[in-house]
Scaffold this motif. Structure first.
Motif, PDB file in Angstrom:
ATOM      1  N   ALA A 188      26.584  11.855  57.198  1.00 19.11           N
ATOM      2  CA  ALA A 188      25.495  12.309  58.083  1.00 19.11           C
ATOM      3  C   ALA A 188      25.984  13.434  58.986  1.00 19.11           C
ATOM      4  O   ALA A 188      25.266  14.426  59.196  1.00 19.11           O
ATOM      5  N   ASN A 189      27.197  13.320  59.508  1.00 21.45           N
ATOM      6  CA  ASN A 189      27.744  14.389  60.343  1.00 21.45           C
ATOM      7  C   ASN A 189      27.881  15.686  59.566  1.00 21.45           C
ATOM      8  O   ASN A 189      27.561  16.761  60.073  1.00 21.45           O
ATOM      9  N   ALA A 190      28.357  15.605  58.334  1.00 21.96           N
ATOM     10  CA  ALA A 190      28.488  16.802  57.503  1.00 21.96           C
ATOM     11  C   ALA A 190      27.114  17.422  57.246  1.00 21.96           C
ATOM     12  O   ALA A 190      26.965  18.649  57.283  1.00 21.96           O
ATOM     13  N   ARG A 191      26.135  16.596  56.996  1.00 20.89           N
ATOM     14  CA  ARG A 191      24.773  17.104  56.761  1.00 20.89           C
ATOM     15  C   ARG A 191      24.203  17.752  58.027  1.00 20.89           C
ATOM     16  O   ARG A 191      23.564  18.798  57.949  1.00 20.89           O
ATOM     17  N   ILE A 192      24.448  17.171  59.180  1.00 21.80           N
ATOM     18  CA  ILE A 192      23.995  17.751  60.446  1.00 21.80           C
ATOM     19  C   ILE A 192      24.632  19.125  60.649  1.00 21.80           C
ATOM     20  O   ILE A 192      23.944  20.094  60.999  1.00 21.80           O
ATOM     21  N   LEU A 193      25.945  19.233  60.425  1.00 25.45           N
ATOM     22  CA  LEU A 193      26.625  20.517  60.576  1.00 25.45           C
ATOM     23  C   LEU A 193      26.068  21.555  59.614  1.00 25.45           C
ATOM     24  O   LEU A 193      25.849  22.715  59.981  1.00 25.45           O
ATOM     25  N   PHE A 194      25.829  21.149  58.381  1.00 26.62           N
ATOM     26  CA  PHE A 194      25.253  22.058  57.385  1.00 26.62           C
ATOM     27  C   PHE A 194      23.889  22.552  57.841  1.00 26.62           C
ATOM     28  O   PHE A 194      23.599  23.745  57.803  1.00 26.62           O
ATOM     29  N   LEU A 195      23.039  21.640  58.304  1.00 29.17           N
ATOM     30  CA  LEU A 195      21.699  22.022  58.745  1.00 29.17           C
ATOM     31  C   LEU A 195      21.735  22.884  60.003  1.00 29.17           C
ATOM     32  O   LEU A 195      20.934  23.815  60.144  1.00 29.17           O
ATOM     33  N   GLU A 196      22.668  22.598  60.913  1.00 34.33           N
ATOM     34  CA  GLU A 196      22.818  23.446  62.095  1.00 34.33           C
ATOM     35  C   GLU A 196      23.227  24.860  61.699  1.00 34.33           C
ATOM     36  O   GLU A 196      22.717  25.838  62.250  1.00 34.33           O
ATOM     37  N   ASP A 197      24.146  24.989  60.737  1.00 34.79           N
ATOM     38  CA  ASP A 197      24.545  26.309  60.251  1.00 34.79           C
ATOM     39  C   ASP A 197      23.362  27.035  59.616  1.00 34.79           C
ATOM     40  O   ASP A 197      23.172  28.236  59.841  1.00 34.79           O
ATOM     41  N   LYS A 198      22.575  26.333  58.838  1.00 33.03           N
ATOM     42  CA  LYS A 198      21.387  26.932  58.208  1.00 33.03           C
ATOM     43  C   LYS A 198      20.398  27.404  59.271  1.00 33.03           C
ATOM     44  O   LYS A 198      19.800  28.473  59.147  1.00 33.03           O
TER      45      LYS A 198
END
Length: 168
Positions: free
Chosen positions: A147-157
């Protein structure tokens, strides 16, 4: 859903379950006691195994098939590996289900309700509790990391999108 009592003396199924991390750490006698409190459930495609918002304290171990995990109608994950566990959060925090789980094709699950630990006694109870809570913790830690990795990915997007379209 079709429920089948689990036969803890079925050597073939026991051998298969011992390949799963949660059950592989138990000796055969302790495993037989735990599995004697379990049932097998077969679900057909699109039946609901767990419904978001419902409250129960049942944990499932996937033996065959695959499931989708949906939150508010959006698919967020899949369950497809033999031995994958789901439903453990209801046992840990006794809160309503946070997601809906449905088979993508027919599935077979080993099912335990939270009361199985209460029915055990002495050292068996302590060993089962320690093992299950360790497995629950490892599973939740893996999910938190994902979930943390997905949050970081979405924040970058989101940052990227804002740079490309600053008027938005």
């Amino acid at each position: 859903m079709k429920e089948i009592p689990f036969d803890p003396h079925d050597r073939e199924t026991l051998a298969r379950l011992q390949q799963m991390p949660v059950f592989g750490a138990m000796d055969e006698e302790r495993l037989s006691k735990v599995l004697g409190m379990a049932t097998l459930r077969r679900y057909e495609k699109d039946e609901t195994i767990i419904r978001e918002g419902d409250t129960d304290q049942t944990v499932y171990f996937l033996i065959m098939g695959s499931c989708s995990v949906d939150v508010e109608g959006v698919k967020v994950s899949s369950i497809s590996e033999i031995g994958d566990m789901f439903g453990e959060m209801g046992i840990i925090d006794k809160q309503p289900r946070s997601a809906t789980v449905r088979p993508e094709k027919p599935v077979l699950c080993l099912v335990l309700d939270s009361h199985f630990m209460e029915r055990m006694e002495g050292v068996d109870k302590l060993a089962a509790e320690a093992l299950f809570y360790r497995i629950f913790s490892e599973t939740l830690a893996m999910r938190l990391r994902a979930a943390n990795a997905r949050i970081l990915f979405l924040e970058d997007k989101l940052k990227e999108s804002t740079r490309e379209h600053p008027w938005r």
